[in-house]
Design an enzyme around this catalytic site. Structure first.
Site: not given
Length: 345
Positions: A139, A185, A217, A241, A245
């Site tokens: 970001y 990852k 994942d 993020d 959620d």
């Protein structure tokens, strides 16, 4: 207790007022010395100042001991250039105070397992704290840009950025069930491999904490299949993020999820949900997340752990007795807030 209140947009002013009623009630009972001053932020600030995080609000935040934030954004401002949209103000607020750690608890309260989209036996006992790195990663990484033919962003983390958020996670785990799951990852991305190695180094200072590593994942799958087995989850900005959620749905509604953003400057406490402009002004918004954000403020900004637990208990009882519409009940914002206040007394 100097608190800067940024009500923001949409349902933000409504749920923030509910949280303030709870804080004022505690102030009357305990003599906390609560001082509150409100400042425009997000779309509301754009309407007055032409920017989402104007100078008066910046000064108010810097002079406060904590920030209670409502929500920002809405379709009304989607046409604006990205640099002056309400959400950009949120990023600027976090960056200005170097708020590098975002704490998002996702807890299924006992007796409310039926509200979860998961089977009750899967939802039972869920109590996860996601610690998301907030000021680094893709970001904020450079270079970034876009042309008519392509676009690019950069995922970048320094050792200090990973170390300090990992330390927040391990310190939180010491007060909970002493388990940390670090998410990356590393099988594909060098930054993930670097993240994992650095978290392992920090773990060396916390031998009493159990550490496991998960690929993002696989973690998404585990949060749906067996969420109750996780305690503290630490991860980077973009993964945090997304996963927070996902975890926020486990208790049954985004309206239940508070958050705290901690770092070097004034900490910020805000509900996870958005501004919900479709129900703004109707008095039906669920104020639970805002009230629980105020409870997190009591704990993390002022060290009032017992009062924070008292608020959480009152909210859990109110949810059982008088749930709001998004949880299948009929209690509007004011009715639910009054039930929480009654429980506090």
């Amino acid at each position: 207790m100097r608190v800067a209140v940024l009500p923001g947009d949409g349902i933000g002013p409504e749920v923030t007022e509910a949280a303030l009623k709870v804080l004022r009630a505690l102030d009357e009972q305990e003599g906390l010395g609560l001082e509150v001053e409100a400042f425009p932020f997000g779309g509301a600030a754009i309407e007055v100042y032409g920017e989402p995080f104007p100078e008066p609000t910046q000064k108010g935040v810097a002079n406060a001991q904590a920030v209670l934030l409502g929500s920002v954004g809405g379709p009304k401002w989607d046409h604006l250039p990205r640099r002056i949209r309400p959400e950009t103000g949120l990023l600027a607020l976090r960056k200005s105070q170097d708020l590098f750690a975002n704490l998002r608890p996702a807890k299924v309260f006992p007796g409310l397992e039926r509200l979860s989209p998961l089977k009750e036996e899967v939802a039972r006992g869920v109590d996860i704290l996601i610690v998301r790195e907030l000021t680094g990663g893709i970001y904020f990484g450079e270079p970034r840009g876009m042309t008519e033919k392509e676009a690019w962003n950069t995922e970048r983390y320094s050792k200090l950025e990973v170390e300090r958020v990992a330390q927040v996670a391990f310190e939180a785990a010491k007060k909970r069930r002493k388990q940390v799951a670090s998410v990356d990852k590393a099988n594909v991305l060098e930054v993930g491999e670097f993240w994992r190695k650095t978290v392992d180094e920090v773990h060396g200072r916390y031998p009493e904490i159990a550490l496991e590593h998960q690929y993002v994942d696989a973690m998404a799958m585990h949060l749906v299949r067996s969420p109750a087995r996780f305690d503290v989850v630490v991860t980077g900005n973009i993964f945090g993020d997304i996963l927070s959620d996902l975890a926020s749905v486990l208790p049954g509604s985004l309206g239940l999820l508070p958050s705290a953003s901690l770092g070097q400057g004034t900490p910020v406490f805000e509900p996870v949900h958005g501004s919900a402009p479709d129900i703004a002004g109707q008095g039906v918004a669920n104020p639970t997340a805002a009230i629980l954000s105020a409870a997190m403020m009591l704990e993390h900004a002022f060290g009032l752990v017992d009062l924070a637990r008292k608020v959480e208990k009152a909210v859990a009882q109110a949810l059982l007795e008088t749930p709001p519409p998004d949880l299948g009940g009929s209690a509007n914002t004011e009715a639910f807030t009054q039930e929480v206040l009654r429980r506090l007394k």
